[in-house]
Design a protein around this motif. Structure first.
Motif, PDB file in Angstrom:
ATOM      1  N   UNK A 153       0.861  -1.181   0.000  1.00 27.64           N
ATOM      2  CA  UNK A 153       0.000   0.000   0.000  1.00 27.64           C
ATOM      3  C   UNK A 153       0.895   1.228   0.000  1.00 27.64           C
ATOM      4  N   UNK A 154       0.360   2.406  -0.297  1.00 27.11           N
ATOM      5  CA  UNK A 154       1.179   3.621  -0.248  1.00 27.11           C
ATOM      6  C   UNK A 154       1.828   3.810   1.120  1.00 27.11           C
ATOM      7  N   UNK A 155       2.984   4.446   1.139  1.00 33.74           N
ATOM      8  CA  UNK A 155       3.764   4.581   2.374  1.00 33.74           C
ATOM      9  C   UNK A 155       3.012   5.311   3.484  1.00 33.74           C
ATOM     10  N   UNK A 156       2.084   6.187   3.123  1.00 30.05           N
ATOM     11  CA  UNK A 156       1.345   6.931   4.153  1.00 30.05           C
ATOM     12  C   UNK A 156       0.147   6.156   4.704  1.00 30.05           C
ATOM     13  N   UNK A 157      -0.106   4.968   4.173  1.00 30.03           N
ATOM     14  CA  UNK A 157      -1.199   4.140   4.678  1.00 30.03           C
ATOM     15  C   UNK A 157      -0.808   3.560   6.036  1.00 30.03           C
ATOM     16  N   UNK A 158      -1.759   3.462   6.949  1.00 29.13           N
ATOM     17  CA  UNK A 158      -1.456   3.064   8.331  1.00 29.13           C
ATOM     18  C   UNK A 158      -1.729   1.588   8.626  1.00 29.13           C
ATOM     19  N   UNK A 159      -1.941   0.771   7.615  1.00 36.44           N
ATOM     20  CA  UNK A 159      -2.221  -0.657   7.826  1.00 36.44           C
ATOM     21  C   UNK A 159      -1.062  -1.334   8.549  1.00 36.44           C
ATOM     22  N   UNK A 160      -1.394  -2.029   9.659  1.00 37.80           N
ATOM     23  CA  UNK A 160      -0.380  -2.753  10.424  1.00 37.80           C
ATOM     24  C   UNK A 160      -0.767  -4.197  10.712  1.00 37.80           C
ATOM     25  N   UNK A 161      -2.033  -4.522  10.500  1.00 33.69           N
ATOM     26  CA  UNK A 161      -2.494  -5.880  10.780  1.00 33.69           C
ATOM     27  C   UNK A 161      -3.550  -6.273   9.756  1.00 33.69           C
ATOM     28  N   UNK A 162      -3.857  -7.576   9.701  1.00 34.54           N
ATOM     29  CA  UNK A 162      -4.883  -8.051   8.781  1.00 34.54           C
ATOM     30  C   UNK A 162      -6.253  -7.454   9.113  1.00 34.54           C
ATOM     31  N   UNK A 163      -6.495  -7.198  10.376  1.00 29.12           N
ATOM     32  CA  UNK A 163      -7.774  -6.620  10.789  1.00 29.12           C
ATOM     33  C   UNK A 163      -7.978  -5.231  10.190  1.00 29.12           C
ATOM     34  N   UNK A 164      -6.867  -4.533   9.922  1.00 25.92           N
ATOM     35  CA  UNK A 164      -6.966  -3.190   9.354  1.00 25.92           C
ATOM     36  C   UNK A 164      -7.479  -3.191   7.913  1.00 25.92           C
ATOM     37  N   UNK A 165      -7.524  -4.360   7.289  1.00 25.75           N
ATOM     38  CA  UNK A 165      -7.959  -4.446   5.889  1.00 25.75           C
ATOM     39  C   UNK A 165      -9.461  -4.691   5.735  1.00 25.75           C
ATOM     40  N   UNK A 166     -10.192  -4.739   6.836  1.00 20.59           N
ATOM     41  CA  UNK A 166     -11.627  -4.978   6.761  1.00 20.59           C
ATOM     42  C   UNK A 166     -12.305  -3.910   5.898  1.00 20.59           C
ATOM     43  N   UNK A 167     -13.098  -4.371   4.939  1.00 22.78           N
ATOM     44  CA  UNK A 167     -13.817  -3.453   4.064  1.00 22.78           C
ATOM     45  C   UNK A 167     -12.994  -2.922   2.897  1.00 22.78           C
ATOM     46  N   UNK A 168     -11.714  -3.316   2.822  1.00 24.62           N
ATOM     47  CA  UNK A 168     -10.848  -2.841   1.746  1.00 24.62           C
ATOM     48  C   UNK A 168     -10.839  -3.853   0.595  1.00 24.62           C
ATOM     49  N   UNK A 169     -10.378  -3.420  -0.581  1.00 18.64           N
ATOM     50  CA  UNK A 169     -10.217  -4.293  -1.741  1.00 18.64           C
ATOM     51  C   UNK A 169      -8.730  -4.493  -2.013  1.00 18.64           C
TER      52      UNK A 169
END
Length: 266
Positions: free
Chosen positions: A128-144
């Motif tokens: 993901x882009x560097x400014x995205x805050x994803x750190x865990x699989x749970x953070x991807x809920x609702x994403x494509x």
């Protein structure tokens, strides 16, 4: 003593039997030693493992490994340019002596090629882009998450994991389309291997991507023709030495900007 037709036929059959019994070619390591040259099958179209530089000379992490191997053995290096599907056929038809070309270890390939110890690896990640805050699989809920259809990433992310974490997998038909989607902003999250992320960052001027979550890691080994045990043992000895002294990790990090995990080289 005269030979009648029966004696003559027996003589021909005996000669043919000896020809069949004799080995078709000398030992591959003996050939390398006697000719003072090693022929290495390497795909020069998969950066940063193998590619051509501005002067059209081979470069990349696999190229560095091959050059170091030839130098340590004191033999000339000849690259046999190959593609993914022709890597193993090149050694099985004696066009090359060894494959050094991002050859991941699979049970299916073990049926037709002998592997050395791992000397490198390839990983697949959710990027993901560097400014995205994803750190865990749970953070991807609702994403494509975009993937290339039928790849290992597609298989790993679809089904149970997709249901468990509530994201949606969308599929592109090839790497080029997925890369274009990332560069154009059509896709924000993608499941790709590190080389594809590198390509995205080289082409994208507006935003850079980084790995957020590791999907899987695959050890990469050299491949030799089945039964070439002397060559296999000598390659394994070289790999062990250069894993311990850190040179293999150095060749990899120079082009990939990440370290080879210790568990891969051990």
């Amino acid at each position: 003593m005269k030979l009648n037709r029966r004696h003559f036929a027996f003589a021909i059959m005996a000669a043919a039997g000896l020809a069949i019994a004799a080995p078709a070619s000398a030992d591959v390591l003996d050939n390398i030693t006697s000719k003072k040259k090693i022929r290495v099958a390497t795909d020069l179209g998969i950066p940063p493992f193998g590619m051509l530089d501005g002067s059209l000379k081979p470069t990349g992490s696999d190229v560095e490994v091959a050059k170091a191997l030839a130098a340590d053995w004191g033999v000339e290096l000849e690259f046999v340019n190959t593609t993914g599907p022709t890597r193993i056929p090149n050694i099985n038809t004696d066009k090359a002596d060894v494959v050094i070309s991002s050859l991941s270890i699979t049970e299916e390939r073990k049926k037709v090629v002998d592997y050395t110890k791992p000397y490198s690896f390839i990983r697949t990640t959710v990027i993901a882009p560097t400014n995205d805050t994803t750190k865990s699989w749970e953070d991807l809920k609702g994403k494509s998450i975009a993937v290339v259809r039928t790849t290992a990433q597609d298989v790993a992310l679809s089904g149970e994991r997709e249901k468990q974490y509530g994201f949606t997998v969308i599929r592109f038909d090839d790497d080029a389309t997925a890369i274009t989607a990332a560069v154009s902003g059509q896709a924000t999250y993608l499941g790709l291997a590190d080389p594809q992320m590198r390509t995205i960052n080289e082409r994208s001027s507006n935003r850079k991507f980084e790995a957020k979550l590791v999907i899987s890691q695959f050890p990469i080994a050299m491949g030799v023709k089945k039964g070439e045990n002397k060559l296999l043992d000598k390659l394994n000895e070289w790999i062990s030495t250069n894993a311990k002294n850190g040179k293999l990790n150095g060749y990899f990090k120079k082009f990939h900007n990440i370290d080879i995990p210790n568990e891969i080289l051990q």
